[in-house]
Design an enzyme around this catalytic site. Structure first.
Site, short mmCIF file in Angstrom:
data_model
loop_
_atom_site.label_atom_id
_atom_site.label_comp_id
_atom_site.label_asym_id
_atom_site.label_seq_id
_atom_site.Cartn_x
_atom_site.Cartn_y
_atom_site.Cartn_z
N TYR A 91 38.24 59.66 45.03
CA TYR A 91 37.21 58.63 44.91
C TYR A 91 37.33 57.68 46.10
O TYR A 91 38.42 57.44 46.61
CB TYR A 91 37.38 57.82 43.62
CG TYR A 91 36.88 58.49 42.37
CD1 TYR A 91 35.59 58.27 41.91
CD2 TYR A 91 37.70 59.33 41.64
CE1 TYR A 91 35.13 58.86 40.75
CE2 TYR A 91 37.26 59.93 40.48
CZ TYR A 91 35.97 59.69 40.03
OH TYR A 91 35.52 60.29 38.89
N ASP B 217 30.36 56.68 35.56
CA ASP B 217 29.68 55.58 34.88
C ASP B 217 28.31 55.28 35.50
O ASP B 217 27.98 55.76 36.59
CB ASP B 217 30.53 54.31 34.97
CG ASP B 217 31.80 54.39 34.14
OD1 ASP B 217 31.84 55.21 33.21
OD2 ASP B 217 32.73 53.62 34.42
#
Length: 257
Positions: free
Chosen positions: A110, A52
């Site tokens: 992540y 994103d």
């Protein structure tokens, strides 16, 4: 024709995410322009993870097809010459012609960074989520344990997801703390590292937002099991802001060369 794989690192602050957007700078768009400058070919790279806007990466993966005579391991250097300083190719190699980075088994990691401090530090403005007050790290670790394994993570997914199903496997969640500034009391980084076989849209950020609510005492650790069972986005916590998230690594489980 050969297929080239790039490992790409970037600071996503100035970009509207990975995927090409109309009238907005993106990581994919910058890679396409740089490869055109090297090869003269109009190509579109295929990314393993479409991060994103504002999200960073140390090791995203992209592939493209080319007729260029540039040796596969030299694209690392030639493409970097045409990229902005916020984006760098770390590795390049040739892969099988049918290799697709989103259609193979992977292990993705992540890391989300939280700055716990009563005063924001400018050094972390674009790299962490500033959270005031104390976080109960032990409770957050207890809550995270409920997320380990194969689950339906629909409650931890943006309602705009295009995923065919919402079942994913989380292999591990580590929550680490480190001191930041001796001048400021009660100031440290909280790093939440999540490893799994894949992630839904905003999944890590929603996990983070929910764990922060546990850390603040707004949820009990055992509530995580109820949230998973409800399979409703409204059951989980807020979506943490993008700037704290970094795609650390994508390990490919299949043979691809």
């Amino acid at each position: 024709m050969k297929r080239i794989m790039l490992t790409v690192a970037y600071d996503g602050t100035a970009y509207s995410g990975w995927q090409i957007q109309p009238n907005a700078p993106t990581i994919e768009g910058e890679l396409n322009k740089a490869i055109y400058a090297v090869t003269g070919e109009n190509i579109q790279v295929i990314g393993a993870s479409r991060t994103d806007a504002g999200v960073h990466a140390y090791g995203n993966i992209a592939v493209f097809d080319t007729q260029s005579t540039v040796p596969p391991d030299r694209f690392l250097y030639t493409v970097n010459r045409w990229l902005p300083p916020q984006i760098r190719v770390l590795h390049s190699c040739e892969v099988a012609a049918d290799f697709h980075p989103r259609h193979c088994d992977t292990v993705k990691t992540y890391e989300y960074t939280i700055l716990q401090s009563n005063i924001e530090l400018p050094q972390f403005y674009n790299r962490a989520w500033h959270v005031r007050g104390n976080l109960d790290i032990d409770s957050m670790k207890e809550a995270a344990a409920f997320l380990i394994g194969e689950h339906d993570f629909k409650s931890f997914c943006c309602v705009r997801t295009q995923a065919e199903h919402t079942i994913r496997t989380v292999y591990s969640i580590e929550i680490l703390t480190e001191s930041v500034n001796a001048v400021l009391d009660n100031t440290y980084l909280v790093k939440i590292k999540v490893t799994g076989n894949g992630f839904l849209y905003n999944m890590v950020r929603i996990i983070t937002g929910t764990l922060v609510q546990v850390g603040k005492g707004q949820l009990l650790p055992q509530h995580i099991a109820d949230i998973l069972e409800k399979r409703e986005r409204s059951a989980a916590g807020q979506t943490a802001p993008p700037q704290g998230l970094t795609l650390m690594e994508i390990k490919l489980c299949n043979k691809y060369v």
